[in-house]
Motif scaffolding. Structure first.
Motif, short mmCIF file in Angstrom:
data_model
loop_
_atom_site.label_atom_id
_atom_site.label_comp_id
_atom_site.label_asym_id
_atom_site.label_seq_id
_atom_site.Cartn_x
_atom_site.Cartn_y
_atom_site.Cartn_z
N ALA A 1 0.85 -1.19 0.00
CA ALA A 1 0.00 0.00 0.00
C ALA A 1 0.89 1.24 0.00
N PRO A 2 0.43 2.32 -0.60
CA PRO A 2 1.28 3.51 -0.72
C PRO A 2 1.45 4.27 0.59
N GLY A 3 2.61 4.87 0.73
CA GLY A 3 2.87 5.80 1.82
C GLY A 3 2.70 5.21 3.21
N ALA A 4 2.12 6.01 4.09
CA ALA A 4 1.98 5.63 5.50
C ALA A 4 1.02 4.47 5.71
N ALA A 5 0.27 4.09 4.68
CA ALA A 5 -0.68 2.98 4.79
C ALA A 5 -0.03 1.62 4.56
N VAL A 6 1.30 1.57 4.48
CA VAL A 6 1.97 0.32 4.13
C VAL A 6 1.64 -0.80 5.11
N VAL A 7 1.55 -0.50 6.40
CA VAL A 7 1.28 -1.56 7.39
C VAL A 7 -0.19 -1.91 7.41
N THR A 8 -1.07 -0.93 7.53
CA THR A 8 -2.50 -1.23 7.56
C THR A 8 -2.93 -1.88 6.25
N GLY A 9 -2.34 -1.45 5.15
CA GLY A 9 -2.67 -2.04 3.86
C GLY A 9 -2.21 -3.48 3.75
N GLY A 10 -1.04 -3.77 4.29
CA GLY A 10 -0.54 -5.14 4.26
C GLY A 10 -1.42 -6.08 5.07
N LEU A 11 -1.81 -5.65 6.25
CA LEU A 11 -2.69 -6.48 7.09
C LEU A 11 -4.05 -6.67 6.42
N ALA A 12 -4.56 -5.62 5.79
CA ALA A 12 -5.85 -5.72 5.08
C ALA A 12 -5.74 -6.68 3.91
N ALA A 13 -4.59 -6.69 3.23
CA ALA A 13 -4.40 -7.60 2.11
C ALA A 13 -4.43 -9.05 2.57
N LEU A 14 -3.89 -9.32 3.74
CA LEU A 14 -3.95 -10.69 4.28
C LEU A 14 -5.39 -11.07 4.63
N ASP A 15 -6.13 -10.13 5.20
CA ASP A 15 -7.54 -10.39 5.49
C ASP A 15 -8.29 -10.74 4.20
N ALA A 16 -8.08 -9.95 3.17
CA ALA A 16 -8.79 -10.16 1.90
C ALA A 16 -8.40 -11.49 1.28
N ALA A 17 -7.13 -11.84 1.34
CA ALA A 17 -6.69 -13.10 0.75
C ALA A 17 -7.27 -14.29 1.49
N ALA A 18 -7.33 -14.21 2.80
CA ALA A 18 -7.92 -15.30 3.58
C ALA A 18 -9.40 -15.45 3.29
N GLU A 19 -10.06 -14.32 3.09
CA GLU A 19 -11.49 -14.36 2.77
C GLU A 19 -11.71 -15.04 1.42
N ARG A 20 -10.89 -14.71 0.44
CA ARG A 20 -11.02 -15.30 -0.89
C ARG A 20 -10.71 -16.80 -0.86
N ALA A 21 -9.74 -17.18 -0.05
CA ALA A 21 -9.30 -18.58 -0.02
C ALA A 21 -10.37 -19.50 0.58
#
Length: 237
Positions: A44-64
């Motif tokens: 995720a861009p800028g200061a959202a790099v950590v929150t964006g990374g955690l959100a990406a894991l949430d989304a991937a687990a949901e899809r899986a």
């Protein structure tokens, strides 16, 4: 007849100032050798790099629709382990390559380097900061930094600062993580010290550590991925 435990899908995150291209170059081959599909979300861009990374894991687990194998490199390993601690039933294991610290970063070498780079970018601009940062480093690392930093663009300094400020899991918290964790470290890496990886391995109930070297990593990006996957397989039993 002996049943074979199926392998989960994997979702891996990049380290500080890095990108998904690099993560894929490290892990795609080693995971494919075991029939494991790999997803590598862009940072995720800028200061959202950590929150964006955690959100990406949430989304991937949901899809899986089932437990996923999470992980990453440096900051990515920290975020994946943090996510696993919060979501143990959605997690099939962790691939933690080059953990850089535990708890608050304080004066951890990787955090110091990230803050220094952020200041340099803010003061001198991306082009000048990149030229100074790649001077004298190995050609492969210079190429990786050049691509990834340019892709981060105007958000790079904020991303570096957010990464350096984000705490890694505490060792006491790691003791509660029951999923298998494969840890990979380069024995001669001063930025991601081997004692940190050993402390993680000692704190986790189900963990294995495999070591490689910076020379091996520089010659073959997959050396680090193979080490992490092998460690996870050993921890998994």
């Amino acid at each position: 007849m002996t049943s074979v435990m199926p392998h989960p899908a994997a979702v891996l995150l990049p380290g500080t100032g890095s990108d998904e291209v690099f993560v894929r170059s490290v892990f795609a081959g080693p995971l494919a050798a075991f029939g494991i599909t790999l997803t590598t979300p862009a940072p995720a861009p800028g200061a959202a790099v950590v929150t964006g990374g955690l959100a990406a894991l949430d989304a991937a687990a949901e899809r899986a629709g089932g437990p996923v194998l999470v992980g990453g490199i440096s900051l990515g390993a920290h975020m994946a382990t943090e996510w696993a601690l919060r979501n143990p039933r959605r997690c099939a294991g962790v691939l933690a390559a080059l953990p850089a610290w535990n708890g608050a970063a304080d004066r951890a070498p990787a955090a110091v380097a990230a803050r220094h780079s952020a200041d340099l970018v803010a003061r001198a601009g991306l082009t000048a900061a990149l030229a100074a940062s790649v001077e004298g480093v190995a050609p492969w690392l210079a190429a990786e930094l050049t691509r990834a930093w340019r892709r981060h663009g105007a958000g790079l300094a904020d991303s570096l600062r957010a990464a350096a400020a984000h705490p890694a899991p505490e060792l006491a918290d790691l003791a509660a993580l029951e999923v298998p964790v494969g840890i990979a470290a380069c024995a001669d890496d001063p930025v991601h010290p081997l004692p940190v990886a050993r402390a993680w391995a000692a704190a986790l109930p189900r963990a294995a550590l495999c070591e490689t070297t910076l020379a091996a990593f520089g010659a073959d990006r997959e050396a680090l991925g193979r080490a992490a996957v092998l460690a996870w397989l050993r921890a998994r039993g």
